[in-house]
Each structure stands twice: as structure tokens, then as C-alpha cells.
Design a protein around this motif. Structure first.
Motif, PDB file in Angstrom:
ATOM      1  N   GLU A  30      39.210  38.109  35.247  1.00 22.29           N
ATOM      2  CA  GLU A  30      39.149  36.654  35.082  1.00 22.29           C
ATOM      3  C   GLU A  30      38.099  36.250  34.050  1.00 22.29           C
ATOM      4  OE1 GLU A  30      40.712  34.727  39.226  1.00 22.29           O
ATOM      5  OE2 GLU A  30      38.668  35.503  39.221  1.00 22.29           O
ATOM      6  N   LYS A  31      37.074  37.060  33.879  1.00 18.26           N
ATOM      7  CA  LYS A  31      36.107  36.805  32.800  1.00 18.26           C
ATOM      8  C   LYS A  31      36.761  36.995  31.434  1.00 18.26           C
ATOM      9  CE  LYS A  31      31.792  38.056  35.173  1.00 18.26           C
ATOM     10  NZ  LYS A  31      30.677  39.055  35.206  1.00 18.26           N
ATOM     11  N   ARG A  32      37.599  38.021  31.336  1.00 22.05           N
ATOM     12  CA  ARG A  32      38.278  38.288  30.066  1.00 22.05           C
ATOM     13  C   ARG A  32      39.386  37.273  29.786  1.00 22.05           C
ATOM     14  NH1 ARG A  32      38.932  44.902  29.435  1.00 22.05           N
ATOM     15  NH2 ARG A  32      36.921  45.489  30.339  1.00 22.05           N
ATOM     16  N   PRO A  68      39.743  33.699  31.154  1.00 18.11           N
ATOM     17  CA  PRO A  68      39.401  32.502  31.935  1.00 18.11           C
ATOM     18  C   PRO A  68      40.482  31.430  31.810  1.00 18.11           C
ATOM     19  CG  PRO A  68      38.181  32.533  29.876  1.00 18.11           C
ATOM     20  CD  PRO A  68      38.903  33.848  29.954  1.00 18.11           C
ATOM     21  N   VAL A 122      37.276  39.982  39.270  1.00 18.41           N
ATOM     22  CA  VAL A 122      36.222  39.175  38.635  1.00 18.41           C
ATOM     23  C   VAL A 122      36.150  39.465  37.143  1.00 18.41           C
ATOM     24  CG1 VAL A 122      33.730  38.755  38.532  1.00 18.41           C
ATOM     25  CG2 VAL A 122      34.883  38.931  40.754  1.00 18.41           C
ATOM     26  N   GLU A 123      36.168  40.748  36.786  1.00 19.52           N
ATOM     27  CA  GLU A 123      36.062  41.120  35.374  1.00 19.52           C
ATOM     28  C   GLU A 123      37.294  40.657  34.605  1.00 19.52           C
ATOM     29  OE1 GLU A 123      34.997  42.497  31.718  1.00 19.52           O
ATOM     30  OE2 GLU A 123      33.738  42.202  33.498  1.00 19.52           O
ATOM     31  N   SER A 170      39.856  46.639  33.430  1.00 19.36           N
ATOM     32  CA  SER A 170      38.841  45.733  34.003  1.00 19.36           C
ATOM     33  C   SER A 170      38.273  46.255  35.313  1.00 19.36           C
ATOM     34  CB  SER A 170      39.445  44.341  34.216  1.00 19.36           C
ATOM     35  OG  SER A 170      39.714  43.705  32.996  1.00 19.36           O
TER      36      SER A 170
END
Length: 241
Positions: free
Chosen positions: A156-158, A160, A153-154, A149
Motif C-alpha cells: 500500500e505504500k508503493r 497509495p 503495508v509495504e 513487497s
């Protein structure tokens, strides 16, 4: 058996892989029992470096590994007989350190961490062999997300937060994801918000020095006449089932 003392960076300093056998259990370390004590050990050696001290190296535990037979262009590999939880956590920590360095604009240190997370060059199966640590089947998706990642941020996108209907709290993310988020938060506080008398660059440099020279593990490398199962059972006879 051949024991060797290594720093966190020495464990992953060359083109190599640590493969967790399929019969090993999944990742089970938690914040209170393991992550926080490990973080306290790391912080203690970091503060020594920051204050220009140079105490003896701190021992973080032992691992037992066995040379794995490889073929063709496969990356040299070791089977992890004992210590997969510790080894995996070190990789997650280095991933968080890499991403915090990137956030702080310390790109050289971020790149240095990256070299200790992924193999480069010729491989038989790059999708698998590029990872320095290769967990059991069920852990691989979350582990790959942590390494690939390259930002909180990335990640946590993957992964959530999911809140089920009527639930007071969201469901916990997979443990490896929670581990990364814990270390990312603590590293950010340490390197960005605490000790404002020092610049982030100095703090990153001193933590890097601590990881390279002051925090050590012992790797016990099995030889041809050693029985991995007997050694594993002996080491864990009084441990947690």
C-alpha cells in the motif's frame, strides 16, 4: 498434447517459469467475475479439510503451455498459450497467503509459499528469471510489487490511494494490486477472525492441505507437432473477446 493434473502448489513446485507472450492482453480479472468465485471454491475445500472431510478434488480450470527453448543457465520456461489470467491470479493469491501467514507468526508456511513464488539458484538473468510467472511488459511493475513487497503495508505504500481534486472516490489501484488486497482481506478474516474454536495454526494448516491436495488445474503441454494458435482459437472460440 499431454494433459496433466496438478495442484496449485504442483504448478510452481520446481525451478521453472511461465512466460506470458507479449501479444497476450493485460491482466483483466475482477472481483465480482473471477476473484470471488475462485475464493468460494477455495473456501469450500478448506472447510472440508477443517471438518476432517476429504471430498474429491475441485477442478479450477485448464491452461495450455508450450516448452520454450532456453540457452546456457536460463531457468526452464514455458510459454503460456492460454490461462495467463488464472495463472497470474494463483501467484497473487499465494503472495497474499504468504503475507497473512507471516502476520500470524506461521513462518514455516510463509516460507513454503515463498518457494512457490520465486526461483532460486543459478540463473542467466536473476532480475527476470527469479519470478515463477513473467507477465506482459505493462503488467510487470505491479506484479513484481505484489511478489516483492512481502506485506500489505509495504504494498500500500508503493501503491497509495490517489484522490483527484473534487472526485468523490479515490482512483482504483492497478488490478493486480486490488486482487492482492482482496485476497489478503478475505484470508485474514478466514484465518484470524472466523471459527475461533480453531487456532490460527490449525486453520493455516488445513488451508495449506486444501491447496496442496484438493484444488487442481489441468495443464495441457503442447508437443512439437501441435499448432499453438489453432489450439488457442479452438479453446476460446466461444469465450469473451
Amino acid at each position: 498434447m499431454q494433459p496433466h493434473k496438478r495442484s496449485l502448489f504442483d504448478l510452481f513446485d520446481s525451478k521453472k517459469r511461465y512466460v506470458v507472450p507479449l501479444f497476450q492482453r493485460q491482466y483483466v480479472w475482477t472481483k465480482e467475475a473471477q476473484w470471488e468465485p475462485l475464493w468460494e471454491d477455495i473456501q469450500r475445500k478448506y472447510f472440508e479439510k477443517l471438518r476432517q472431510g476429504d471430498g474429491p478434488p475441485h477442478f479450477l480450470g485448464a491452461m495450455v503451455i508450450e516448452q520454450k527453448k532456453i540457452f546456457g543457465n536460463e531457468v526452464p520456461a514455458h510459454l503460456v498459450v492460454d490461462g495467463q489470467q488464472r495463472l497470474t491470479t494463483f501467484q497473487i493469491f499465494l503472495s497474499a497467503f504468504r503475507d497473512v501467514c507471516q502476520d500470524l507468526g506461521e513462518h514455516e508456511f510463509a516460507e513454503e509459499c515463498q518457494t512457490h513464488l520465486l526461483n532460486r539458484g543459478v540463473m542467466s538473468d536473476p532480475d527476470e528469471e527469479r519470478y515463477k510467472v513473467w507477465p506482459t511488459n505493462l503488467d510487470r511493475p505491479q506484479f513484481k510489487d505484489v511478489i516483492d513487497s512481502k506485506s500489505r503495508v509495504e504494498l500500500e505504500k508503493r501503491h497509495p490511494l490517489i484522490r483527484e481534486k473534487y472526485a468523490r472516490r479515490p482512483k482504483l489501484r492497478p488490478l493486480m494490486i486490488e486482487c492482492y488486497l482482496f485476497f489478503h482481506a478475505t484470508l485474514t478474516d478466514l484465518l484470524k477472525n472466523e471459527n475461533t474454536e480453531f487456532t490460527p495454526h490449525i486453520k493455516v494448516q488445513k488451508l495449506f492441505e486444501a491447496l496442496r491436495a484438493s484444488l487442481q488445474v489441468v495443464t495441457i503441454e503442447l508437443e512439437g507437432n501441435d499448432d499453438p494458435q489453432v489450439i488457442f482459437e479452438t479453446l476460446n472460440a466461444r469465450g469473451e473477446p
